[in-house]
Scaffold this active site. Structure first.
Site, PDB file in Angstrom:
ATOM      1  CD  GLU A 132      -1.726   6.483  -4.879  1.00 18.18           C
ATOM      2  OE1 GLU A 132      -1.740   6.403  -3.598  1.00 18.18           O
ATOM      3  OE2 GLU A 132      -1.374   5.260  -5.518  1.00 18.18           O
ATOM      4  CG  ASP A 192       1.573   8.809  -3.185  1.00 18.19           C
ATOM      5  OD1 ASP A 192       0.816   9.427  -3.242  1.00 18.19           O
ATOM      6  OD2 ASP A 192       1.462   8.052  -2.107  1.00 18.19           O
ATOM      7  NE  ARG A 229       5.457  12.703   3.469  1.00 20.60           N
ATOM      8  CZ  ARG A 229       4.817  11.754   3.144  1.00 20.60           C
ATOM      9  NH1 ARG A 229       3.674  12.169   2.368  1.00 20.60           N
ATOM     10  NH2 ARG A 229       4.691  10.447   3.134  1.00 20.60           N
ATOM     11  CG  HIS A 269       2.680  10.085   7.604  1.00 22.08           C
ATOM     12  ND1 HIS A 269       1.343   9.699   7.561  1.00 22.08           N
ATOM     13  CD2 HIS A 269       3.281  10.173   6.441  1.00 22.08           C
ATOM     14  CE1 HIS A 269       1.064   9.697   6.190  1.00 22.08           C
ATOM     15  NE2 HIS A 269       2.053   9.856   5.488  1.00 22.08           N
ATOM     16  CD  GLU A 275      -0.565   1.483  -0.969  1.00 23.39           C
ATOM     17  OE1 GLU A 275       0.565   2.518  -1.389  1.00 23.39           O
ATOM     18  OE2 GLU A 275      -1.516   1.851  -0.647  1.00 23.39           O
ATOM     19  CG  HIS A 313      -3.715   4.352   1.399  1.00 25.82           C
ATOM     20  ND1 HIS A 313      -3.834   4.650   2.897  1.00 25.82           N
ATOM     21  CD2 HIS A 313      -2.647   4.889   0.800  1.00 25.82           C
ATOM     22  CE1 HIS A 313      -2.660   5.280   3.255  1.00 25.82           C
ATOM     23  NE2 HIS A 313      -1.965   5.243   2.161  1.00 25.82           N
ATOM     24  CD  GLU A 346      -2.982   8.235   0.710  1.00 24.72           C
ATOM     25  OE1 GLU A 346      -2.278   8.481   1.804  1.00 24.72           O
ATOM     26  OE2 GLU A 346      -2.576   7.799  -0.207  1.00 24.72           O
TER      27      GLU A 346
END
Length: 392
Positions: free
Chosen positions: A240, A214, A48, A22, A338, A318, A268
Site C-alpha cells: 500500500e 502500509d 514520525r 497522529h 478498514e 482509508h 489515501e
C-alpha cells in the site's frame, strides 16, 4: 416539507486524539520507527512526530440550521483549516438551504481552485461537506446511509491497521495491515528487517489470514518492486501507498511488475475525482483508498466510487470511522472496511476518534451493523476542550 436554511458555520480546533490520529502521546505504535518520506534523513526516522506529522491537529466544523438543528464533522486541519472555513468557505454555506449540498460543494471547490485543489483546503471542504450531510440527515431524521441510497449489506466486516495483526486475528478481523518500518535509505539491513518482521507475523497468524504492508509514501519503484517480490513468498495480500501520491507513472510501473496475484493499493492522500481518474486511467492500482475527510467529502467520494465501479476497481476508504461506515454499507464495490487500531499498543478495540466523539461504534468480532441513528449517529464530547481561533 419546508427545509430550513443554514444560519451559522463554526470551525473549532482540538489537540490530542481525534481526527488527527497522529496527534498521540509518546509510546503509541503510530509514532514508532515507521518508514516515511522523511526517513531518508536519519534524524527524522525514529518518530514520525519528529518531522511534524501532527502539527495540524483536529478540525471540527459545525453547521447550524434555522430550526436549531446542528450538524458537525471532524477532519484534519487545525487552525489552518479553521481559517479557511471561517474566512472563505462560510460565505458559500450560510443562507443556503440544507438540501443544496451539491451547489455548496461546487462553489467551495471552484472558489478555492487558485490555492486549493488538494491538501488542507480539500480537508476543510471535506469537513464542511460531511457536516452538511450530517445536518441534512438530522433534519430528515434519517441516518446518512439512507440518504445515500440505503444499505446493500446487513453488516460490515473489517481488517485492522496496526502493529499487532496477530491480536487483530484473535479479535475477529479478516486481516491485518502492518506499518513498514524501514525505507530505502536504511539499505539491505533495513529490507531484511522488514521481511523478518513480516515473516514473524506470518508465523503468528497462520497461512490464511490477510497480511498487508502500509508503506506510507516512503519507497521508490525499485525498492517497492523488490519488497513485493520477496514478500510474495510470505503471502502478502497487498502493498500500500509505496510512492508519493503524484507519481502515477511509478505506480503504473509497480503494478505491472509486482508478482501475479499481489494487489497494489493507494489513494489515501489523493483528492477529487480528477486525482482518482489519473490513478484509474493509468491503471496504477487494484484498490483505491480515498479518505472521505480529505478527498472532498461524501459528495465527491460518491463520484470517485462511480469512476472506480465503472472500471471494476474496489473502493476501500482509508479509516474515517463513521464517515466511511455510512458510505461503505451502501456500495457493492466496497465489500469491507478498514479499522484503525488506536489503542497505544494495538491490543484492544477503541473508537478511532476517542475521546472526541460519543456513541462512536466499533467492530465486535471484526464486524459491525451500522447504526440507524439520525445523521452519522455520533455526538461531540462536551468534556473535550475546543477552541474557535477565528470568526467571520
Amino acid at each position: 416539507m419546508s427545509m430550513p436554511t443554514i444560519r451559522a458555520v463554526r470551525a473549532l480546533t482540538v489537540r490530542g486524539g481525534g481526527a488527527d490520529y497522529h496527534d498521540q502521546d509518546a509510546g503509541h505504535w503510530i509514532d514508532d520507527h515507521i518508514a516515511t518520506p522523511m526517513s531518508r534523513y536519519p534524524e527524522y526516522r525514529q518518530s514520525r512526530q519528529s518531522f511534524g506529522i501532527n502539527v495540524l491537529g483536529t478540525l471540527v466544523i459545525e453547521v447550524e440550521a434555522s430550526d436549531g438543528t446542528v450538524g458537525f464533522a471532524v477532519t484534519t486541519g487545525g487552525e489552518i483549516g479553521a481559517f479557511i472555513v471561517e474566512r472563505h468557505l462560510a460565505r458559500f454555506i450560510e443562507g443556503q438551504r440544507v438540501t443544496d449540498i451539491e451547489k455548496m460543494w461546487d462553489q467551495m471547490f471552484h472558489a478555492t481552485l487558485y490555492y486549493g485543489r488538494k491538501g488542507v483546503v480539500l480537508n476543510a471542504i471535506s469537513g464542511v461537506d460531511l457536516a452538511l450531510w450530517d445536518l441534512l440527515a438530522k433534519v430528515r431524521r434519517e441516518p446518512v446511509h439512507q440518504l445515500l441510497g440505503g444499505k446493500v449489506r446487513d453488516e460490515l466486516e473489517f481488517y485492522a491497521t496496526g502493529a499487532r495483526p496477530d491480536l487483530a486475528k484473535e479479535m475477529g478481523f479478516i486481516g491485518g495491515k502492518l506499518p513498514l518500518h524501514h525505507g530505502p535509505a536504511e539499505g539491505e539491513a533495513g529490507l531484511r528487517r522488514n521481511l523478518d518482521a513480516l515473516a514473524d507475523m506470518r508465523s503468528r497468524v497462520g497461512a490464511d489470514f490477510w497480511l498487508m504492508l502500509d508503506c506510507w509514501m516512503s519507497l521508490d519503484v525499485p525498492y517497492a518492486t523488490r519488497l513485493a517480490h520477496e514478500a510474495h513468498a510470505l503471502g502478502l495480500k497487498w502493498i500500500e501507498e509505496c510512492l508519493p501520491p503524484d507519481d502515477y507513472w511509478g505506480y503504473a510501473k509497480l503494478r505491472r511488475d509486482v508478482p501475479r496475484g499481489m494487489l497494489v493499493t493507494t489513494g489515501e492522500h489523493e483528492a477529487t475525482r480528477w486525482g482518482f481518474r489519473m490513478l484509474l486511467e493509468m491503471e496504477c492500482c487494484d484498490i483505491i483508498q480515498p479518505d472521505v475527510g480529505w478527498c472532498g467529502g461524501l459528495t465527491e467520494l460518491m463520484r470517485i466510487s462511480a469512476l472506480a465501479d465503472a472500471r471494476g476497481v474496489l473502493v476501500i476508504p482509508h479509516g474515517s470511522s463513521v464517515y466511511s461506515y455510512h458510505f461503505v454499507t451502501t456500495r457493492h464495490n466496497s465489500p469491507f472496511a478498514e479499522f484503525l487500531m488506536m489503542a497505544p499498543q494495538a491490543d484492544r478495540v477503541v473508537p478511532m476518534f476517542d475521546p472526541l466523539l460519543l456513541d462512536e461504534p466499533v467492530p465486535v468480532g471484526g464486524r459491525m451493523k451500522v447504526p440507524d441513528t439520525p445523521g452519522f449517529g455520533v455526538r461531540l464530547n462536551p468534556d473535550v476542550r475546543m477552541q474557535r481561533p477565528y470568526e467571520h
